[in-house]
Scaffold this active site. Structure first.
Site, PDB file in Angstrom:
ATOM      1  NE  ARG A 183      -0.540 -16.051   7.664  1.00  0.00           N
ATOM      2  CZ  ARG A 183      -1.682 -16.753   7.841  1.00  0.00           C
ATOM      3  NH1 ARG A 183      -2.825 -16.139   8.001  1.00  0.00           N
ATOM      4  NH2 ARG A 183      -1.646 -18.072   7.834  1.00  0.00           N
ATOM      5  CE1 TYR A 211       7.713   5.562  -4.972  1.00  0.00           C
ATOM      6  CE2 TYR A 211       6.085   3.974  -4.236  1.00  0.00           C
ATOM      7  CZ  TYR A 211       7.360   4.262  -4.683  1.00  0.00           C
ATOM      8  OH  TYR A 211       8.269   3.258  -4.852  1.00  0.00           O
ATOM      9  CG  ASP A 247       0.862   7.992   1.256  1.00  0.00           C
ATOM     10  OD1 ASP A 247       1.536   8.335   2.246  1.00  0.00           O
ATOM     11  OD2 ASP A 247       1.284   7.217   0.378  1.00  0.00           O
ATOM     12  CE  LYS A 253      10.141   5.770   1.431  1.00  0.00           C
ATOM     13  NZ  LYS A 253       8.972   5.045   1.102  1.00  0.00           N
TER      14      LYS A 253
HETATM   15  O1  P1T Z   1       8.385   1.715  -0.237  1.00  0.00           O
HETATM   16  P1  P1T Z   1       7.167   1.371   0.566  1.00  0.00           P
HETATM   17  O2  P1T Z   1       7.412   1.279   2.043  1.00  0.00           O
HETATM   18  O3  P1T Z   1       6.432   0.192   0.023  1.00  0.00           O
HETATM   19  O4  P1T Z   1       6.166   2.645   0.455  1.00  0.00           O
HETATM   20  C1  P1T Z   1       5.606   3.084  -0.743  1.00  0.00           C
HETATM   21  C2  P1T Z   1       5.302   4.561  -0.665  1.00  0.00           C
HETATM   22  C3  P1T Z   1       4.014   4.967  -0.331  1.00  0.00           C
HETATM   23  N1  P1T Z   1       3.681   6.267  -0.245  1.00  0.00           N
HETATM   24  C4  P1T Z   1       4.586   7.240  -0.445  1.00  0.00           C
HETATM   25  C5  P1T Z   1       4.185   8.662  -0.344  1.00  0.00           C
HETATM   26  C6  P1T Z   1       5.910   6.908  -0.765  1.00  0.00           C
HETATM   27  O5  P1T Z   1       6.791   7.895  -0.950  1.00  0.00           O
HETATM   28  C7  P1T Z   1       6.280   5.539  -0.878  1.00  0.00           C
HETATM   29  C8  P1T Z   1       7.662   5.117  -1.262  1.00  0.00           C
HETATM   30  N2  P1T Z   1       8.422   6.132  -1.826  1.00  0.00           N
HETATM   31  C9  P1T Z   1       9.731   6.024  -2.260  1.00  0.00           C
HETATM   32  C10 P1T Z   1      10.451   4.906  -2.182  1.00  0.00           C
HETATM   33  C11 P1T Z   1      10.297   7.266  -2.804  1.00  0.00           C
HETATM   34  O6  P1T Z   1      11.549   7.381  -2.932  1.00  0.00           O
HETATM   35  O7  P1T Z   1       9.532   8.181  -3.116  1.00  0.00           O
END
Ligand code: P1T
Length: 384
Positions: free
Chosen positions: A49, A102, A174, A199
């Site tokens: 961890r 988001y 972000d 992504k």
């Molecule tokens: O899904 P996760 O890996 O926890 O990430 C969250 C997140 C953070 N920042 C941005 C700009 C994002 O687009 C996302 C997650 N977004 C989607 C799942 C979506 O379809 O927009």
């Protein structure tokens, strides 16, 4: 070393002295690491961890791509975001955030803020003066997305960072939509970069993960402490998957952008499309800023069709190649309706205020053949 070379080489240098010379980092599944004596940790590892060789390789690669000194890999983008809030904020403090983010990020801010007595204030950060006039004595953090999800709004990272630093405020960006291939916020003045590696960074829709990259050692130590305390780490297997995905980030991003440019142009000239949001189009109100602070425009497009919500739903459901799904940034094309899917947790009046209509459609343009993609969209629009 240039970006493409770093994406492949950094973090995975073959170990010719102590290892077997693997050109790809192995998946280190061991949860613990034996030591010769209490004080002597082999290569610094003690418990998985706290630190893991596969995750560490990924963290080094991620840091290198964002021109950062440090990288941390998390179990999701949301875990990375939560760790930033835990590490930096305390009761009574104030955070300024871009009003288009988001939906899950806004949900986190809402629940975290209410429970821990921290105020999150949303401003239209396209205009830096809105950020300036929101700054207060107790403002600790400015949270930006650029381009934003889903409206592709942008803000001037350099200008906002400068005013933040004059006031001792930390700036987090972000960078999920742009990726470090097209935009490097730390070089523009930001303090912290956060990603959903789910992504583009992983790029193949087969691993959920998050990352933070930064160069400030004090903030890094604080983040690392809280990541270890809360346990929000990326697994060795997902670290491996993400390392594998990153190697083609540059190639993929060039292709995502090429396809998105063609599709944005096609949509803009189509009579059944009212409005297209893509930073690469001359018609985007912030095209100039995109050219100034980005090296490319990415693969995300949002648009409004000339029709009702039912038409928008029918259109997205009728496509063959664009899968109707949340998420983005994978090699395959995806389509969704933010008001009904990714941003449904944002209250309706807030969506209305910032411009997320019920007929707004968001596309993550993949790297399939663009002629096939256009044929699919054209067929869907014809059926309306
Ligand atoms: O899904 P996760 O890996 O926890 O990430 C969250 C997140 C953070 N920042 C941005 C700009 C994002 O687009 C996302 C997650 N977004 C989607 C799942 C979506 O379809 O927009």
């Amino acid at each position: 070393m240039k970006f493409e070379t770093r994406a492949i080489r950094i973090g995975e240098e073959p170990d010719m002295e102590n290892g077997s010379g693997d050109v790809v980092i192995p998946i280190h599944l061991s949860t613990t690491f034996a030591r010769r004596s209490i004080e002597r940790l082999p290569k610094g590892y003690e418990y998985s961890r706290t630190g893991n060789p596969t995750r560490h390789a990924l963290e080094r690669k991620l840091a290198s791509l964002e021109d950062a000194k440090f990288g941390l890999a998390f179990s999701s983008g949301m875990a990375a975001e939560t760790t930033i809030l835990l590490a930096l904020l305390k009761k009574g403090e104030h955070v300024i955030a871009f009003d288009d983010l988001y939906g899950g990020t806004k949900r986190l801010f809402r629940t975290f803020g209410k429970r821990f007595g921290i105020e999150f204030e949303y401003v239209d950060a396209r205009y830096a003066e809105n950020v300036r006039s929101a700054i207060r004595e107790n403002t600790k953090l400015i949270w930006l997305e650029t381009p934003t999800n889903p409206l592709m709004k942008m803000c001037d990272i350099g200008e906002i960072s400068e005013m933040a630093h004059e006031n001792g405020i930390i700036v987090a960006v972000d960078n999920t939509f742009a990726t470090p291939y097209f935009q490097r916020p730390l070089g523009l003045g930001a303090d912290i970069v956060v990603h959903s590696t789910t992504k583009y960074i992983n790029g193949h829709s087969d691993s959920v993960g998050g990352a933070i990259m930064l160069s400030d050692e004090e903030i890094y130590e604080e983040l690392k402490f809280h990541q270890n305390s809360s346990g929000a780490i990326l697994s060795p297997f997902d670290s491996y998957m993400t390392l594998r995905g990153i190697k083609t980030l540059a190639l993929r991003m060039r292709e995502h952008e090429r396809n998105a440019m063609r599709i944005a142009g096609f949509l803009e000239s189509h009579p059944k499309v009212n409005r297209v949001y893509y930073p690469g189009l001359d018609s985007h109100p912030q095209h100039g800023l995109a050219k100034k602070q980005m090296h490319g425009f990415g693969g995300m497009i949002s648009f409004e069709i000339n029709g009702t919500v039912e038409d928008a739903v029918r259109f997205t459901e009728s496509l063959q190649l664009f899968s109707l799904a949340e998420s983005l940034g994978g090699v395959e094309s995806l389509i969704e309706i933010p008001a009904l899917m990714t941003h449904s947790s944002v209250p309706e009046e807030e969506r209305e205020r910032i411009g997320i209509s019920d007929t707004l459609i968001r596309m993550s343009v993949g790297i399939e053949n663009v002629e096939d993609l256009i044929e699919d969209i054209e067929g869907g629009l014809k059926r309306l």
